[in-house]
Design a protein around this motif. Sequence first.
Motif, PDB file in Angstrom:
ATOM      1  N   GLU A 175      -1.878 -19.409  13.554  1.00  0.00           N
ATOM      2  CA  GLU A 175      -2.572 -19.143  12.458  1.00  0.00           C
ATOM      3  C   GLU A 175      -1.051 -18.818  12.769  1.00  0.00           C
ATOM      4  OE1 GLU A 175      -5.625 -16.282  10.866  1.00  0.00           O
ATOM      5  OE2 GLU A 175      -6.111 -16.758  13.011  1.00  0.00           O
ATOM      6  N   THR A 176      -0.753 -17.710  11.206  1.00  0.00           N
ATOM      7  CA  THR A 176      -0.175 -16.676  10.332  1.00  0.00           C
ATOM      8  C   THR A 176      -0.654 -15.607   9.689  1.00  0.00           C
ATOM      9  OG1 THR A 176       2.172 -18.736  10.328  1.00  0.00           O
ATOM     10  CG2 THR A 176       1.907 -16.515   8.957  1.00  0.00           C
ATOM     11  N   VAL A 177      -0.915 -14.005   9.781  1.00  0.00           N
ATOM     12  CA  VAL A 177      -1.357 -13.781   9.313  1.00  0.00           C
ATOM     13  C   VAL A 177      -0.347 -12.402   8.626  1.00  0.00           C
ATOM     14  CG1 VAL A 177      -3.029 -13.596  11.012  1.00  0.00           C
ATOM     15  CG2 VAL A 177      -1.462 -12.134  11.350  1.00  0.00           C
ATOM     16  N   TYR A 178      -0.836 -11.496   7.851  1.00  0.00           N
ATOM     17  CA  TYR A 178       0.282 -10.845   7.588  1.00  0.00           C
ATOM     18  C   TYR A 178      -0.592  -9.357   7.079  1.00  0.00           C
ATOM     19  CZ  TYR A 178       1.474 -15.588   4.910  1.00  0.00           C
ATOM     20  OH  TYR A 178       1.382 -17.542   4.747  1.00  0.00           O
ATOM     21  N   GLY A 179       0.118  -8.425   7.594  1.00  0.00           N
ATOM     22  CA  GLY A 179       0.069  -7.468   7.589  1.00  0.00           C
ATOM     23  C   GLY A 179       0.766  -6.051   6.501  1.00  0.00           C
ATOM     24  N   ASP A 180       1.541  -7.222   5.349  1.00  0.00           N
ATOM     25  CA  ASP A 180       1.567  -6.519   4.226  1.00  0.00           C
ATOM     26  C   ASP A 180       2.447  -5.063   4.252  1.00  0.00           C
ATOM     27  OD1 ASP A 180       0.454  -8.173   2.656  1.00  0.00           O
ATOM     28  OD2 ASP A 180      -1.638  -6.986   2.769  1.00  0.00           O
ATOM     29  N   ASP A 181       3.392  -5.559   5.802  1.00  0.00           N
ATOM     30  CA  ASP A 181       4.517  -4.184   6.479  1.00  0.00           C
ATOM     31  C   ASP A 181       4.046  -2.986   6.107  1.00  0.00           C
ATOM     32  OD1 ASP A 181       6.680  -5.589   6.840  1.00  0.00           O
ATOM     33  OD2 ASP A 181       8.049  -5.743   4.642  1.00  0.00           O
ATOM     34  N   ASP A 182       3.050  -2.739   6.135  1.00  0.00           N
ATOM     35  CA  ASP A 182       1.604  -1.668   6.649  1.00  0.00           C
ATOM     36  C   ASP A 182       1.359  -1.385   8.156  1.00  0.00           C
ATOM     37  OD1 ASP A 182       0.189   0.958   5.330  1.00  0.00           O
ATOM     38  OD2 ASP A 182      -1.675   0.090   7.142  1.00  0.00           O
ATOM     39  N   ASP A 183       2.323  -0.243   8.970  1.00  0.00           N
ATOM     40  CA  ASP A 183       1.801   0.244  10.096  1.00  0.00           C
ATOM     41  C   ASP A 183       0.570  -0.460  10.914  1.00  0.00           C
ATOM     42  OD1 ASP A 183       2.743   0.860  12.254  1.00  0.00           O
ATOM     43  OD2 ASP A 183       1.267   2.590  12.590  1.00  0.00           O
ATOM     44  N   GLN A 184      -0.121   0.312  10.087  1.00  0.00           N
ATOM     45  CA  GLN A 184      -1.273   0.204  10.261  1.00  0.00           C
ATOM     46  C   GLN A 184      -2.828  -1.619  10.140  1.00  0.00           C
ATOM     47  OE1 GLN A 184      -3.636   2.418  12.020  1.00  0.00           O
ATOM     48  NE2 GLN A 184      -4.643   0.875  12.629  1.00  0.00           N
ATOM     49  N   THR A 185      -2.130  -1.626   8.713  1.00  0.00           N
ATOM     50  CA  THR A 185      -2.674  -3.197   9.066  1.00  0.00           C
ATOM     51  C   THR A 185      -1.941  -3.897   9.773  1.00  0.00           C
ATOM     52  OG1 THR A 185      -2.730  -3.100   6.390  1.00  0.00           O
ATOM     53  CG2 THR A 185      -2.455  -5.326   7.106  1.00  0.00           C
ATOM     54  N   SER A 186      -1.495  -4.206  10.360  1.00  0.00           N
ATOM     55  CA  SER A 186      -0.235  -4.851  11.216  1.00  0.00           C
ATOM     56  C   SER A 186      -0.381  -4.758  12.776  1.00  0.00           C
ATOM     57  CB  SER A 186       1.398  -4.566  11.404  1.00  0.00           C
ATOM     58  OG  SER A 186       2.008  -5.066  10.071  1.00  0.00           O
ATOM     59  N   PHE A 187      -0.978  -3.270  13.081  1.00  0.00           N
ATOM     60  CA  PHE A 187      -1.473  -2.790  14.138  1.00  0.00           C
ATOM     61  C   PHE A 187      -2.988  -4.082  14.283  1.00  0.00           C
ATOM     62  CE2 PHE A 187      -4.176   0.074  16.609  1.00  0.00           C
ATOM     63  CZ  PHE A 187      -3.520   0.481  17.898  1.00  0.00           C
ATOM     64  N   ASP A 188      -4.029  -3.917  13.613  1.00  0.00           N
ATOM     65  CA  ASP A 188      -5.046  -4.283  13.211  1.00  0.00           C
ATOM     66  C   ASP A 188      -5.379  -5.930  13.036  1.00  0.00           C
ATOM     67  OD1 ASP A 188      -6.295  -1.991  13.417  1.00  0.00           O
ATOM     68  OD2 ASP A 188      -6.891  -1.437  11.047  1.00  0.00           O
ATOM     69  N   LYS A 189      -4.391  -6.701  12.434  1.00  0.00           N
ATOM     70  CA  LYS A 189      -4.178  -7.997  12.341  1.00  0.00           C
ATOM     71  C   LYS A 189      -3.763  -8.668  14.059  1.00  0.00           C
ATOM     72  CE  LYS A 189      -4.474  -9.002   8.302  1.00  0.00           C
ATOM     73  NZ  LYS A 189      -5.522  -9.865   7.929  1.00  0.00           N
ATOM     74  N   THR A 190      -3.088  -7.429  14.795  1.00  0.00           N
ATOM     75  CA  THR A 190      -2.604  -7.843  15.950  1.00  0.00           C
ATOM     76  C   THR A 190      -4.086  -8.306  17.225  1.00  0.00           C
ATOM     77  OG1 THR A 190      -0.689  -7.042  15.554  1.00  0.00           O
ATOM     78  CG2 THR A 190      -0.893  -7.337  18.157  1.00  0.00           C
ATOM     79  N   ALA A 191      -4.552  -6.815  17.071  1.00  0.00           N
ATOM     80  CA  ALA A 191      -5.557  -6.857  17.116  1.00  0.00           C
ATOM     81  C   ALA A 191      -6.632  -7.620  17.631  1.00  0.00           C
ATOM     82  CB  ALA A 191      -6.564  -4.740  17.769  1.00  0.00           C
TER      83      ALA A 191
END
Length: 348
Positions: A207-223
């Motif tokens: 899968e490819t996911v997008y964190g929108d260059d936002d720290d918290q969004t990227s953190f949550d996408k990793t989880a």
Amino acid sequence: MFTHDRKRRLGVSITALAVGAALALTGCSAGGGGDAGSSDGASDANLAITFLPKNLGNPYFDTSNAGGEEAIKEFGGTYAEVGPAEASPTSQVTFIQTAAQQGVGGLVVSANDPEAICDALNEARDAGVKVVTFDSDTNPDCRDLFINQATAEGIAKSQVDLIAEQIGDAGQVAILSASANATNQNAWIELMKTDLADNHPNIELVETVYGDDDDQTSFDKTAALLQTYPDLKGIISPTTVGISAAARYLSTSEYKGKVALTGLGTPNQMREYVKDGTVTAFALWNPADLGYLAAYATKALIEGDITGKEGDTFDAGKLGEYEVGADSVVLLGDPYVFNADNIDDFDF
């Protein structure tokens, strides 16, 4: 921050990843770019240059724009930085319009979308503003020059090679990207997919996911990735915000040392995660050199030393002379791999 020789090694001379072409870097103008008064009318040139990153508060752009500011101070111009708080496709439009209304001489932009800001950029160009994109391009007909940090092929290959080495060339991997519209990210991802399919048959991109260059969004996408794919072996994050957020999550989780992480990051962001064993190796160019080059290229355009056509050359001062390539692109250099053995040699 860097000695000249070290900058050259990082921005241009690294050959381990075999990206190919040398990338154009910016420095004190000593030849084609000249000093502020080196060409007819140059002393009257409007060297007010505004940097417009994808978003403010992004450590990568803090570093790249500082390089631009350094260059602009060297040649006696006026530096400004503006930008949105969040990296969305249309968030840069009003800043472009305002800069044009203020009568700046040059605008240096990292585009959040290749199309969405084109009308605004062309209106600025019609008003006499020289438009240089860096890091992430627009469509070529929306700007005068693009300062490319590396070839897309080289960036993609470096990241695939790193993750393949770290997971034994087998297993499930995912990509944590920036925004879904980011020009550079999407180009790299497509090339990574091709490289994986052609050369790494035992690696599955799930899968490819997008964190929108936002720290918290990227953190949550990793989880979420780790919960969704319990057999995940590795994550590639070709964005400095994403890789540091993913590393932060992994560093305190049960997956530390079990799930590999690589991508594009800065040494200062990633140092603690390399030293604690969360991350083995990652890559990047020198973003300060990228901004530095963009500023000097903009100066050369403003002063009429180059027009952006293929074959134009300008002097990048301490970084040397560079040539404009096809589609008005100037290349900075090959990616450099950072690991525990060398990360303390760099401070950016």
